[in-house]
Design a protein around this motif. Structure first.
Motif, short mmCIF file in Angstrom:
data_model
loop_
_atom_site.label_atom_id
_atom_site.label_comp_id
_atom_site.label_asym_id
_atom_site.label_seq_id
_atom_site.Cartn_x
_atom_site.Cartn_y
_atom_site.Cartn_z
N GLY A 164 0.79 -1.22 0.00
CA GLY A 164 0.00 0.00 0.00
C GLY A 164 0.82 1.27 0.00
N CYS A 165 0.11 2.37 -0.23
CA CYS A 165 0.68 3.71 -0.19
C CYS A 165 0.10 4.44 1.03
CB CYS A 165 0.33 4.49 -1.46
SG CYS A 165 0.76 3.65 -3.00
N PHE A 166 0.87 5.33 1.61
CA PHE A 166 0.39 6.08 2.76
C PHE A 166 0.77 7.55 2.63
CE2 PHE A 166 4.63 4.55 3.67
CZ PHE A 166 5.27 5.64 4.26
N ARG A 167 0.05 8.38 3.37
CA ARG A 167 0.32 9.82 3.37
C ARG A 167 1.46 10.12 4.33
NH1 ARG A 167 -1.38 13.42 6.96
NH2 ARG A 167 -3.00 12.00 7.76
N GLU A 168 2.48 10.78 3.81
CA GLU A 168 3.59 11.17 4.69
C GLU A 168 3.12 12.24 5.67
OE1 GLU A 168 6.77 12.34 2.13
OE2 GLU A 168 7.46 10.29 1.84
N SER A 169 3.47 12.07 6.93
CA SER A 169 3.03 13.02 7.96
C SER A 169 4.10 13.12 9.04
CB SER A 169 1.70 12.58 8.58
OG SER A 169 1.85 11.35 9.23
N GLY A 170 4.89 14.16 8.95
CA GLY A 170 5.85 14.39 10.01
C GLY A 170 7.27 14.07 9.61
N PRO A 171 8.22 14.49 10.44
CA PRO A 171 9.65 14.32 10.15
C PRO A 171 10.08 12.86 9.98
CG PRO A 171 9.32 15.89 11.95
CD PRO A 171 7.99 15.25 11.67
N ARG A 182 -4.77 9.09 1.54
CA ARG A 182 -5.40 9.95 2.55
C ARG A 182 -4.91 9.66 3.96
NH1 ARG A 182 -9.46 8.20 -0.88
NH2 ARG A 182 -9.91 6.46 0.53
N GLU A 183 -4.65 8.40 4.26
CA GLU A 183 -4.30 8.01 5.62
C GLU A 183 -2.79 7.92 5.82
OE1 GLU A 183 -8.36 6.64 4.69
OE2 GLU A 183 -6.43 6.06 3.81
N SER A 184 -2.35 8.30 7.00
CA SER A 184 -0.95 8.13 7.37
C SER A 184 -0.70 6.66 7.73
CB SER A 184 -0.61 9.01 8.56
OG SER A 184 -1.29 8.56 9.72
N LEU A 185 0.57 6.30 7.84
CA LEU A 185 0.90 4.93 8.21
C LEU A 185 0.39 4.62 9.62
CD1 LEU A 185 2.21 2.32 7.34
CD2 LEU A 185 4.41 3.20 8.14
N ARG A 232 8.10 0.03 4.00
CA ARG A 232 9.00 -0.46 2.97
C ARG A 232 9.62 0.69 2.19
NH1 ARG A 232 9.94 -6.10 3.31
NH2 ARG A 232 8.03 -7.09 4.08
N LEU A 233 10.64 0.34 1.41
CA LEU A 233 11.29 1.33 0.56
C LEU A 233 10.36 1.73 -0.58
CD1 LEU A 233 14.10 2.69 0.33
CD2 LEU A 233 14.77 0.82 -1.21
N PHE A 234 10.62 2.91 -1.14
CA PHE A 234 9.87 3.46 -2.27
C PHE A 234 8.43 3.78 -1.91
CE2 PHE A 234 13.14 0.68 -4.35
CZ PHE A 234 13.99 1.72 -4.68
N TRP A 235 8.26 4.40 -0.75
CA TRP A 235 6.98 4.99 -0.34
C TRP A 235 5.87 3.95 -0.27
CZ3 TRP A 235 10.05 6.93 -4.32
CH2 TRP A 235 10.84 8.04 -3.96
N ARG A 236 6.18 2.78 0.23
CA ARG A 236 5.21 1.70 0.34
C ARG A 236 5.24 1.11 1.76
NH1 ARG A 236 4.32 3.88 -3.74
NH2 ARG A 236 3.90 3.01 -5.82
N TYR A 237 4.15 0.42 2.08
CA TYR A 237 4.12 -0.44 3.26
C TYR A 237 3.54 -1.77 2.84
CZ TYR A 237 -0.96 0.15 3.56
OH TYR A 237 -2.30 0.13 3.28
#
Length: 220
Positions: free
Chosen positions: A133-140, A180-183, A202-207
């Motif tokens: 899946g893909c997730f929304r980046e949120s935070g440092p 839309r959702e963060s990890l 995971r690498l490349f903006w995935r989980y």
């Protein structure tokens, strides 16, 4: 010009699929579960379905984009063990249950909590759900975790697609959506709806998420 703009232009010239990168991993997780009949939600042009077909008995692919579904259907026209339907997850056969269900870069297109519940109910006893899946980046923390991918992405592009491209390949032309959702939100929802699910960044903006439904004797 800013570095991100340079990287974006370079990546467009040397496109490669982050989703296909995880295809062998997803197929292996399905195979190790012993699944015979698999549902691939958002099958695209059928790259993952082809991997699953080698290790299972039947594959049912759902793809809502007509052009993409048409390409997948043509690909498996001579294989009766693979069925591709031009529909999304809501258009599945509501009576059917599958030994395994896969979603690669699809879950963020759907309402998270209701879809997790429906996916759970579509599994046979002991069945397995496999999500990339893909997730929304949120935070440092997310930005820091993305740095290795930013460095590795153009390198992978050169390796996988050394010639400059004028357009993305067909398997990368299906409609996209921003997550839309963060990890953290995805982890919380999975903990409620899919007890025991294993989630990894995971690498490349995935989980990835793997969930095993209770066996027949374990169901409440």
């Amino acid at each position: 010009m800013a570095l991100p703009s340079h990287l974006d232009r370079f990546n467009r010239r040397h496109p490669w699929s982050h989703n296909d990168h995880y295809g062998p991993w997803a197929a292996a997780r399905v195979a190790e579960s012993g699944a015979r009949h698999v549902l691939d939600v958002g099958c695209g042009t059928g790259n993952l379905a082809a991997l699953l077909r080698r290790r299972t008995e039947t594959v049912t692919g759902l793809e809502p984009d007509p052009a993409t579904a048409g390409a997948a259907a043509a690909r498996f026209a001579d294989d009766p063990a693979v069925a591709v339907h031009t529909t999304g997850f809501a258009g599945r056969d509501p009576r059917r249950r599958w030994d395994a269900i896969t979603l690669v870069a699809v879950l963020h297109h759907l309402p998270l909590v209701p879809t997790l519940r429906e996916l759970r109910d579509c599994l046979t006893p002991g069945g397995r759900l496999v999500v990339v899946g893909c997730f929304r980046e949120s935070g440092p923390a997310d930005l820091l975790a993305a740095l290795p991918a930013m460095v590795a992405n153009p390198v992978m592009g050169l390796v996988k697609h050394p010639a400059r491209a004028d357009a993305p390949p067909v398997n990368m032309t299906a409609p996209t959506a921003d997550p839309r959702e963060s990890l953290a939100e995805i982890r919380a929802a999975a903990a409620r709806e899919l007890p025991g699910a294993r989630i990894r960044r995971r690498l490349f903006w995935r989980y990835t998420l793997v969930y095993d439904a209770p066996a027949a004797g374990d169901r409440a």
